[in-house]
Structure formats: C-alpha cells, structure tokens
Enzyme design. Structure first.
Site: not given
Ligand code: SF4
Length: 351
Positions: A35, A190, A197, A200, A206
C-alpha cells in the site's frame, strides 16, 4: 450490501486483478509495504520493487534491523522517499515496542509514521477482511464520479462527503474483495482521463456518465495558479582515475532526504570554487555536460553536470556507516545506498 458494492464485487470476481504479488500471502506487513509503494505509483512500476523489497526485508524485524541506507537503496527510483523513511521508522518502533508484531487495532496502525486513515483501513480490510472504509486517489475518483461529487477532493467538505460515501458503501461481507474491487476499478476502468465507461459495472447509475461530466469530476486539486517553477542546479561529478565518484549524503529532511547525491551547487562558479578548494589537483572540464531534467510534483529540476577528474586518494570503502557524510562510490562494486533517479542516470552515462 449496497447495489454499488454488489456490482463491484461481481465485476471484480470476473475482471479484477487476482495475481498481484501482494495478494498471494496477505499478511498485514506485506499489505502495508504494498500500500505504501502503491501511493503515487502505478502497479506495473511497483511489482519489481515490491518483490525485491520483500525478498530482502521479509518481515518487520528484518526491515527494522536493516540500515536506512539499504532500505533507501531498495527504494531508489520509486520516488517520494519519505515513504521509505517512514516504513523504516515504523518498523523500528514496532520492533522496539511489540517485538516486531504488527498491531491489531486501527488506532495503533494509524498512529505509525506514514500511515493515514485510508492506508490503515486498507491494511485491515485486505489482510483480515474486517470492515474499514478506504479512500485513496482511485476510490475518491470512482465515488466522486458515481455520485456526482463536484469540487476538489482535497477540500475538506468534499473529502468529508467522500469519506461518508466510502463508509456507507463498504459492505459487512466480502470486504477484502470489495476493497480490491473499487481500487482496481479506479486504476483500470474509471481512470483519470477518458474513463472506460462502456466496461464499467457502475455505468447505469453513474452521475458523471449520465451528465457527461467525467472530465470535470473530480475537479482539479485546489492550488495556486502560479506558473510551474523551474529550479536549476549544478552537480559536480568528481571522479577518480579508478572510476569512483564523490557522493554526499543529503539531509534527512527535504528532497531526496537521506539519499546519496552528487555535490550540488547553485552555480557553476560555486562548483568550480569547491573543486579548487576541496579536491586538490582536480582537473575541471572546460564545459559542463548536457543538462538532465527531472520532474517533481511541484517543480522541474534541471541538473547541469560538471565533470572533474580527481587524484586517487586511495580510500577503498566497502560499506557506509551511519554518520558518514561523503563516499567515493565505485560503480563496479557499488555499496547499497539510495541514489536519486537522475543521479543514477548521470552515473550510468559515465560507464
Ligand atoms: S461510468 Fe464511467 S465515470 Fe462512472 S464510475 Fe464508471 S468509469 Fe467512472
């Protein structure tokens, strides 16, 4: 589970990334390292760094016991070196306070150097499957677009709204999958410019897609409109006949903190003055080498390298001690220290 979480988990099972190195053995330590490396850095860049880092520092105690120079050596080229210094400092704290055992509680994890709310949440959600929301850059973008949250995400009110959405939609089951799913969607579908899109799973609901505002959400970060700064420096390549090059350790704070760098000067005149005063018998090149540009987040650095041939002072060093300020760096048998990417580039051009 909310409709958003359900759609994301289903999408992740079919299309997400399941074979990343830090997904294989999800201990808190490994998730933590991944991370931190993934902050500001793409997955493809991180993978080889992560593999080398984990091979050399497989656990908290090994990392804590290693010299900071060696940790920075393994970070060289990844940038944002405060991340590596914080990892090392946090590992030393864990070694000293808990025998190297990674803490269980969110508060204890979030109190470690370099770990904020989102990273602490990701460590717990991904390694233990406990319900904690995350809000890294990718998640901010997905949520801002899906729910039409306009405004720069670094503004307090916008960030609070996004945290509330992140909390609301983090499910009670399949938390690790959901967390990986929303991060993956932001990283691969995204994306910042020209989001995909059509691929997605959130498209039907959205807000940004429906209102054709993908390019406006999230709004650019709030920052001053001053022109991007350019900083020019001269770096002296003091090289001996045996090829070794003089490096200086940079102060712990500031750019490239703790890394080893060519001596840096504001002007060529200052560099020549240093060579004459400090490097007896050095022969300076009549002209500087071609400038080396390097982009930081907030400014551009232009380095002008100046070559000086030095007398061999006979020093042969195989290791660097903690208090050392200078080093004759032998490129054929390099000691394990951190070098900024442009310095690596300049040194490579000498061979
Ligand atoms: S539909 Fe487009 S803008 Fe909306 S979340 Fe999906 S990729 Fe992002």
């Amino acid at each position: 589970m909310s409709a958003l979480a359900e759609a994301l988990v289903a999408w992740y099972r079919a299309h997400g990334r399941h074979d990343l190195p830090w997904q294989r053995e999800r201990t808190p330590y490994r998730v933590w390292v991944s991370e931190i490396m993934l902050q500001q850095t793409q997955v493809a860049t991180v993978i080889p760094y992560y593999l080398r880092f984990i091979a050399r520092f497989p656990d908290v105690t090994t990392l804590a016991d290693a010299p900071l120079d060696e940790v920075l050596h393994h970070w060289s080229g990844l940038g944002y070196y405060a991340r590596a210094r914080n990892l090392h400092a946090a590992a030393q704290r864990l070694r000293n306070e808990s025998g190297g055992v990674f803490p269980d509680s969110f508060a204890a994890i979030a109190s470690l150097p370099g770990i904020g709310r989102s990273t602490a949440g990701a460590i717990i959600a991904l390694s233990r499957g406990e319900r904690f929301p995350i809000l890294d850059g990718n998640v901010k973008r997905v949520l801002a677009r899906r729910f039409g949250v306009a405004g720069p995400p670094n503004e307090r009110a916008v960030e609070q709204r996004l945290w509330a959405l992140a909390d609301e939609h983090t499910p009670h089951a399949d938390v690790a999958e959901y967390t990986q799913a929303i991060m993956d969607l932001g990283a691969t579908v995204c994306v910042r410019s020209r989001p995909l899109c059509a691929l997605c799973p959130l498209q039907a609901d959205c807000n940004a897609h429906r209102t054709h505002r993908q390019h406006l959400i999230p709004a650019p970060r709030a920052r001053s409109c001053a022109a991007r700064r350019v900083r020019e420096v001269v770096m002296l390549i003091a090289q001996r006949a045996d090829g070794a090059v003089l490096l200086e350790r940079r102060p712990a704070q500031g750019i490239w903190g703790g890394l080893w760098c060519l001596p840096e000067f504001a002007t060529e005149r200052a560099a020549r003055g240093f060579a004459a005063a400090e490097l007896q018998g050095a022969e300076l090149a009549a002209r500087a080498l071609a400038p080396v540009p390097h982009a930081f987040t907030h400014f551009d650095l232009v380095i002008t390298p100046l070559l000086a041939r030095c007398r061999d002072d006979g020093e042969r060093r195989v290791e660097v001690r903690e208090g050392d300020r200078t080093l004759w760096y032998d490129m054929r048998a390099p000691v394990r220290v951190g070098l900024p990417a442009p310095v690596q580039q300049i040194l490579a051009s000498l061979t």
